[in-house]
Motif scaffolding. Structure first.
Motif, PDB file in Angstrom:
ATOM      1  N   MET A 124       1.009  -1.185   0.327  1.00 59.25           N
ATOM      2  CA  MET A 124       0.086   0.061  -0.107  1.00 59.25           C
ATOM      3  C   MET A 124       0.483   1.062   0.505  1.00 59.25           C
ATOM      4  SD  MET A 124      -3.211  -1.085   2.521  1.00 59.25           S
ATOM      5  CE  MET A 124      -4.353   0.694   1.999  1.00 59.25           C
ATOM      6  N   GLY A 125       2.354   1.105   0.185  1.00 62.85           N
ATOM      7  CA  GLY A 125       3.228   2.575   0.045  1.00 62.85           C
ATOM      8  C   GLY A 125       3.731   2.574   1.740  1.00 62.85           C
ATOM      9  N   ILE A 126       3.491   1.699   2.127  1.00 68.36           N
ATOM     10  CA  ILE A 126       3.824   2.427   4.167  1.00 68.36           C
ATOM     11  C   ILE A 126       5.874   1.616   4.281  1.00 68.36           C
ATOM     12  CG2 ILE A 126       3.266   2.182   6.576  1.00 68.36           C
ATOM     13  CD1 ILE A 126       0.435   2.306   5.541  1.00 68.36           C
ATOM     14  N   SER A 127       6.408   2.992   4.923  1.00 68.04           N
ATOM     15  CA  SER A 127       8.010   1.790   4.862  1.00 68.04           C
ATOM     16  C   SER A 127       8.202   1.671   6.431  1.00 68.04           C
ATOM     17  CB  SER A 127       8.989   1.887   3.721  1.00 68.04           C
ATOM     18  OG  SER A 127       8.589   3.985   3.923  1.00 68.04           O
ATOM     19  N   LEU A 128       7.442   2.728   6.980  1.00 68.13           N
ATOM     20  CA  LEU A 128       7.506   2.886   8.236  1.00 68.13           C
ATOM     21  C   LEU A 128       6.905   2.330   9.436  1.00 68.13           C
ATOM     22  CD1 LEU A 128       8.415   7.308   8.449  1.00 68.13           C
ATOM     23  CD2 LEU A 128      10.110   4.683   8.156  1.00 68.13           C
ATOM     24  N   MET A 129       7.444   1.525   9.880  1.00 64.13           N
ATOM     25  CA  MET A 129       6.522   0.675  11.132  1.00 64.13           C
ATOM     26  C   MET A 129       6.955   0.371  12.416  1.00 64.13           C
ATOM     27  SD  MET A 129       5.312  -2.211   7.847  1.00 64.13           S
ATOM     28  CE  MET A 129       4.766  -2.210   6.393  1.00 64.13           C
ATOM     29  N   GLN A 130       6.432   0.390  13.150  1.00 65.62           N
ATOM     30  CA  GLN A 130       6.096  -0.484  14.604  1.00 65.62           C
ATOM     31  C   GLN A 130       5.489  -1.139  15.107  1.00 65.62           C
ATOM     32  OE1 GLN A 130       5.632   3.858  16.954  1.00 65.62           O
ATOM     33  NE2 GLN A 130       6.661   2.136  19.170  1.00 65.62           N
ATOM     34  N   GLY A 131       6.605  -2.077  16.109  1.00 58.74           N
ATOM     35  CA  GLY A 131       5.602  -3.363  16.206  1.00 58.74           C
ATOM     36  C   GLY A 131       6.589  -4.751  17.005  1.00 58.74           C
ATOM     37  N   TYR A 132       6.099  -5.254  17.317  1.00 55.75           N
ATOM     38  CA  TYR A 132       6.597  -6.968  17.718  1.00 55.75           C
ATOM     39  C   TYR A 132       7.253  -6.800  17.101  1.00 55.75           C
ATOM     40  CZ  TYR A 132       4.641  -5.685  22.447  1.00 55.75           C
ATOM     41  OH  TYR A 132       3.983  -5.134  23.800  1.00 55.75           O
ATOM     42  N   ARG A 133       7.183  -7.713  15.797  1.00 59.14           N
ATOM     43  CA  ARG A 133       7.361  -7.835  14.905  1.00 59.14           C
ATOM     44  C   ARG A 133       9.191  -7.565  14.148  1.00 59.14           C
ATOM     45  NH1 ARG A 133       7.682 -10.813  10.587  1.00 59.14           N
ATOM     46  NH2 ARG A 133       9.253 -10.256   8.245  1.00 59.14           N
ATOM     47  N   TYR A 134       9.456  -6.256  14.819  1.00 62.65           N
ATOM     48  CA  TYR A 134      10.315  -5.461  14.860  1.00 62.65           C
ATOM     49  C   TYR A 134      11.328  -5.740  16.263  1.00 62.65           C
ATOM     50  CZ  TYR A 134       7.880  -4.532  10.376  1.00 62.65           C
ATOM     51  OH  TYR A 134       7.310  -4.518   9.581  1.00 62.65           O
ATOM     52  N   ALA A 135      10.205  -5.260  17.099  1.00 60.75           N
ATOM     53  CA  ALA A 135      11.227  -5.673  18.679  1.00 60.75           C
ATOM     54  C   ALA A 135      10.320  -4.871  19.493  1.00 60.75           C
ATOM     55  CB  ALA A 135      12.754  -4.174  18.524  1.00 60.75           C
ATOM     56  N   ARG A 136      10.173  -5.349  20.598  1.00 60.38           N
ATOM     57  CA  ARG A 136       9.576  -5.207  21.756  1.00 60.38           C
ATOM     58  C   ARG A 136       9.958  -3.862  22.816  1.00 60.38           C
ATOM     59  NH1 ARG A 136       5.957  -9.122  23.587  1.00 60.38           N
ATOM     60  NH2 ARG A 136       5.372 -10.597  22.324  1.00 60.38           N
ATOM     61  N   PRO A 137       9.373  -3.461  23.634  1.00 60.77           N
ATOM     62  CA  PRO A 137       9.981  -2.070  24.286  1.00 60.77           C
ATOM     63  C   PRO A 137      10.778  -2.671  24.960  1.00 60.77           C
ATOM     64  CG  PRO A 137       7.699  -1.946  24.414  1.00 60.77           C
ATOM     65  CD  PRO A 137       7.802  -3.576  23.791  1.00 60.77           C
ATOM     66  N   ALA A 138      11.962  -1.721  24.997  1.00 63.09           N
ATOM     67  CA  ALA A 138      13.357  -2.701  25.947  1.00 63.09           C
ATOM     68  C   ALA A 138      13.180  -1.824  27.329  1.00 63.09           C
ATOM     69  CB  ALA A 138      14.820  -2.172  25.314  1.00 63.09           C
TER      70      ALA A 138
END
Length: 237
Positions: free
Chosen positions: A208-222
């Protein structure tokens, strides 16, 4: 009452570049208590001091951790009275710690009911004038929706996880997110997708054209640290 707090940091990734775009500071209790535990102790009497304390703590910790990417700081619009006055402590903390103002992004959550939208516009306009990046968090989950963008155009909109979860199998969610994307492109606003947990979500949003993402797929809060491992972070064509 002083609420004992610290911060956990969660990265926002740029899949197009294979880099970290920013780290969001997420409030926690000093004994590891959740954000909700902390927020349950906020009331009208301590809202302003709590908001100021969160800003200072986030900047101090980011500087101490040697953060080179943007620092994303949440703020409570209803805790801000005079924008120029309320931002003074933030500016002083940034100067004291040597953390560049250009690296600080302020997120106002759309999920917090703001009765005085012109007041929110004045806050974000003043923050932009001071050199901060501005963002609307939890977009699509709150009370204003696209009407808010008619009043003020932030640098960034973060699409709420309730719209991104299950989007790969839900044409209604895809249609809604597609509408938000169209509006943001026309206005010149960058879009971040929140709550990404699966490859299917990621792939759909990428298409859909979004490249900026946030979530558990990448990392949990440290907790009191930056994530030392970012999963699935590599440039994609």
């Amino acid at each position: 009452m002083t609420i004992p707090i610290t911060m956990a940091f969660q990265p926002i990734v740029d899949l197009a570049q294979g880099t970290i775009f920013a780290h969001e500071a997420l409030v926690r209790g000093t004994e590891g208590q959740s954000a909700q535990w902390v927020l349950d102790q906020v009331n009208d009497d301590n809202r302003y001091s709590f908001d100021q304390t969160c800003r200072v703590k986030a900047i101090e910790m980011a500087a101490a951790l040697g953060m080179k990417e943007k620092l994303s700081v949440n703020f409570l619009p209803n805790a801000v009275y005079q924008p120029a006055t309320c931002i003074r402590t933030t500016l002083e903390t940034a100067r004291r710690t040597g953390f560049p103002i250009s690296q600080i992004m302020f997120e106002a959550t759309e999920a917090e009911r703001v009765e005085d939208v012109p007041h929110l516009r004045r806050i974000l306009t003043e923050y932009k004038r001071q050199g901060f990046t501005t963002a609307i968090d939890d977009f699509g989950a709150g009370f204003s929706g696209l009407n808010l963008l008619a009043e003020f155009q932030p640098d960034i909109v973060k699409i709420d996880m309730q719209l991104t979860r299950g989007i790969e199998a839900d044409r209604i969610r895809r249609a809604i997110v597609g509408g938000i994307l169209f509006a943001c492109r026309e206005i010149g606003i960058t879009v971040i997708a929140e709550g990404i947990e699966t490859a299917e979500q990621e792939q759909t949003l990428r298409e859909m054209g979004i490249s900026l993402m946030q979530g558990y797929r990448y990392a949990r809060p440290a907790f009191a640290a930056m994530a030392d491992r970012i999963d699935h972070l590599h440039p994609q064509d």
